[in-house]
Design an enzyme around this catalytic site. Structure first.
Site, PDB file in Angstrom:
ATOM      1  N   ARG A  51      -5.711   7.000  -6.832  1.00  0.00           N
ATOM      2  CA  ARG A  51      -5.534   8.438  -6.603  1.00  0.00           C
ATOM      3  C   ARG A  51      -5.628   9.212  -7.917  1.00  0.00           C
ATOM      4  NH1 ARG A  51      -0.282   8.194  -2.677  1.00  0.00           N
ATOM      5  NH2 ARG A  51      -0.504  10.480  -2.676  1.00  0.00           N
ATOM      6  N   THR A  66      -1.608   5.615   2.394  1.00  0.00           N
ATOM      7  CA  THR A  66      -2.843   4.830   2.420  1.00  0.00           C
ATOM      8  C   THR A  66      -2.842   3.895   3.625  1.00  0.00           C
ATOM      9  OG1 THR A  66      -2.916   4.859   0.003  1.00  0.00           O
ATOM     10  CG2 THR A  66      -4.285   3.234   1.104  1.00  0.00           C
ATOM     11  N   LEU A 124       0.858  -1.178   0.000  1.00  0.00           N
ATOM     12  CA  LEU A 124       0.000   0.000   0.000  1.00  0.00           C
ATOM     13  C   LEU A 124       0.897   1.231   0.000  1.00  0.00           C
ATOM     14  CD1 LEU A 124      -2.692  -0.892   2.715  1.00  0.00           C
ATOM     15  CD2 LEU A 124      -2.967  -0.973   0.238  1.00  0.00           C
ATOM     16  N   ASP A 125       0.420   2.321  -0.627  1.00  0.00           N
ATOM     17  CA  ASP A 125       1.164   3.578  -0.562  1.00  0.00           C
ATOM     18  C   ASP A 125       1.372   3.964   0.899  1.00  0.00           C
ATOM     19  OD1 ASP A 125       1.041   3.676  -3.282  1.00  0.00           O
ATOM     20  OD2 ASP A 125      -0.561   5.173  -3.369  1.00  0.00           O
ATOM     21  N   MET A 126       2.442   4.689   1.157  1.00  0.00           N
ATOM     22  CA  MET A 126       2.750   5.128   2.521  1.00  0.00           C
ATOM     23  C   MET A 126       1.554   5.878   3.140  1.00  0.00           C
ATOM     24  SD  MET A 126       5.922   7.536   3.722  1.00  0.00           S
ATOM     25  CE  MET A 126       6.186   8.002   5.426  1.00  0.00           C
TER      26      MET A 126
END
Length: 592
Positions: free
Chosen positions: A539, A411, A407-409
């Site tokens: 996003r 998120t 997961l993105d940092m």
């Protein structure tokens, strides 16, 4: 006048910032917002001559500064304004800070050598437009095809002759004279094929002429590249950027030093990406941010706050919306800004402790909930905590790489951790074949209530249309609940880690979504179901004008509305257990 005084009535009602903000990640200060509105009014009322050009898209910026020695009666606090690149072919318009280095002088070094390169371009275009050579190319291609056909036909003849000889040998009763005759025939045909290939390989006068023509184009292209690279290097060496301590470096030094900090010298020698980071991208030093800081330092002004807004049409690839604020880019500006500003500007507070909630665990895997702000895997700074480092401490004997997906940092949400090699490879295979289903919850920010209503009504209409269509087919009504966004993505190589929409080079990215509820007049809660796993897919699909045109709240890369965190959460994940094959669904509701 480049130093613009700020009205005292405005200053009395707004707190003056004490330190410079981070241009790479900021929320516009109220004073910046106020002076940007003043600048926008100026553009509307005073610069009709710019209208056509800037409506196509232009970044403007302001820098609040403190004047240590104002003239008698003059304001101590004011602002500087800038635009990226040029407007009307000029970088020295009144009321705006000038270029760090003005290379557009008609008789200057750059324009003189640029004209030389333009002359080469004209020569190349003239050669490429030669109708005789275009016709020659067609004739040569036709001749080459005829040669191939002739050789192929003779090779087929050899093959048929061989088949006949083999058949005679299988039949038996051959005398020595007949066997010798067949060997002789085989040798002759092979020699004849070599003679044929040699004769057909001899170039015609037309081919010789065309090769010389191609060599001329290649030579001019190489000369153009050599001159262009040399001119670009010269240009970068002329941009001498001053920092907060009065020191100066040119762009070549700045980007070289930044790359050496990020990568060991051995890596730069072997990694193409690392080596490219040593070279400034075209246009470096011409954005608003370095121009504003350079002017402030040169004239003794203390920088206090900075903000940049976009004016005009949204680009087709990047996410930019009219009058919205955006951070400085990473590709062109980040190394320059890190040189020009003190390190303290960029320091962010990273939580020392991250609690990972474990929602399911057995001897094969665990499902955890990652908080926003925690990396999935270690970054360049290995001291910064990550899901991997925390899980490796918890499961030191685990035989697998642990992290199956990321997961993105920014998120939050569910991640599967594989504790064994067996589970790791089985789960990876499920992700590879799109067998894992994921549901995300997001809050998106619309421009206004009308924009929210438009998304809501569009989703309701699509849902109704799809239900009617599926009803006619007697299909399940559940499948009709989701709408689809399909926008191909690729990295923005000049501004990593941002992604852009590119319909020719981008990779397919598909997201289904549902509109769940109105949060307020300008925000919607939606559910997102990624069908592909591209970087920043959700996003970008929310923010891009061809998607929902409504960025996720708190998105620092693609949005403009600051919040305590990115309002994107991986709420639900469904997969097959790698050992039992049982279908599992784990849910963890978002805390927003």
């Amino acid at each position: 006048m480049i130093f613009h005084s700020i009205d005292q009535a405005l200053l009395s009602g707004i707190h003056i910032p004490e330190r410079m903000n981070n241009p790479l990640d900021y929320q516009p200060h109220p004073l910046c917002i106020a002076v940007c509105k003043e600048l926008q009014a100026y553009l509307l009322s005073k610069r009709e001559d710019w209208r056509e050009e800037i409506e196509k898209g232009k970044m403007f910026g302001v820098l609040i500064v403190e004047n240590a020695q104002p003239a008698s009666g003059a304001s101590k606090i004011g602002y500087l304004a800038a635009y990226s690149g040029q407007i009307g072919g000029r970088s020295d318009w009144d009321d705006f800070v000038p270029a760090v280095f003005d290379y557009l002088q008609p008789d200057g070094y750059f324009k003189t050598h640029e004209a030389e390169i333009s002359g080469i371009n004209q020569s190349i275009r003239k050669l490429e437009a030669n109708t005789h050579m275009k016709e020659a190319k067609g004739l040569i291609l036709q001749l080459q095809e005829e040669r191939k056909h002739t050789i192929a036909a003779y090779q087929e003849k050899i093959k048929e002759a061989k088949a006949k000889r083999d058949a005679r040998r299988e039949a038996g009763n051959l005398n020595p004279e007949e066997e010798a005759e067949m060997v002789k025939e085989s040798q002759f045909m092979k020699a004849e094929l070599r003679r044929l290939k040699k004769s057909l390989s001899e170039k015609t006068s037309l081919e010789t002429e065309y090769e010389a023509y191609q060599a001329d184009i290649l030579s001019l292209n190489q000369l153009r590249k050599t001159l262009s690279d040399a001119l670009q290097q010269w240009l970068f060496s002329q941009f001498h950027m001053q920092n907060h301590e009065g020191e100066s470096k040119d762009l070549l030094e700045i980007f070289r030093d930044a790359a050496l900090r990020d990568y060991p010298q051995a890596t730069i020698a072997t990694s193409r990406i690392a080596a490219l980071k040593m070279v400034p991208p075209a246009g470096s030093g011409e954005c608003c941010e370095p121009k504003l800081l350079q002017y402030a330092y040169q004239h003794g002004y203390k920088p206090l706050q900075m903000a940049m807004f976009w004016w005009g049409e949204s680009p087709k690839e990047e996410i930019r919306h009219h009058l919205q604020f955006y951070p400085a880019c990473n590709g062109k500006c980040k190394p320059i800004l890190h040189w020009m500003l003190p390190d303290s500007v960029f320091h962010s507070q990273i939580a020392e402790k991250h609690i990972l909630e474990i929602l399911y665990e057995d001897d094969q895997l665990a499902v955890i909930c990652k908080p926003s702000g925690l990396l999935s895997v270690p970054g360049k700074d290995s001291s910064q905590p990550s899901v991997y480092s925390i899980m490796r401490k918890k499961y030191p004997a685990a035989s697998s790489p642990l992290i199956v997906h990321r997961l993105d940092m920014a998120t939050s949400g569910l991640m599967i951790i594989a504790k064994t090699e067996f589970a790791y490879h089985r789960l990876q295979n499920e992700f590879l074949h799109h067998q894992v289903q994921k549901k995300y919850i997001a809050i998106i920010g619309c421009k206004d209530q009308d924009a929210c209503d438009k998304i809501w009504k569009k989703a309701k209409k699509q849902k109704k249309d799809m239900r009617n269509e599926l009803k006619e087919r007697r299909a399940s009504s559940n499948a009709a609940e989701k709408q689809k966004i399909s926008l191909p993505l690729m990295p923005d190589y000049l501004d990593r880690p941002r992604q852009i929409v590119n319909h020719t080079q981008g990779k397919e990215a598909i997201t289904e979504y549902e509109v769940l509820e109105h949060v307020d007049d300008s925000h919607l809660r939606i559910a997102l179901y990624p069908k592909t796993g591209r970087t920043h897919q959700l996003r970008v699909h929310c923010a891009h004008q061809e998607g929902l045109n409504a960025p996720i709240l708190g998105d620092p890369l693609y949005g403009n509305e600051k919040a305590a965190r990115l309002h994107l959460h991986a709420e639900e994940i469904t997969f097959e257990h790698p050992l039992t094959g049982k279908k599992m669904t784990i849910t963890r509701k978002a805390d927003f």
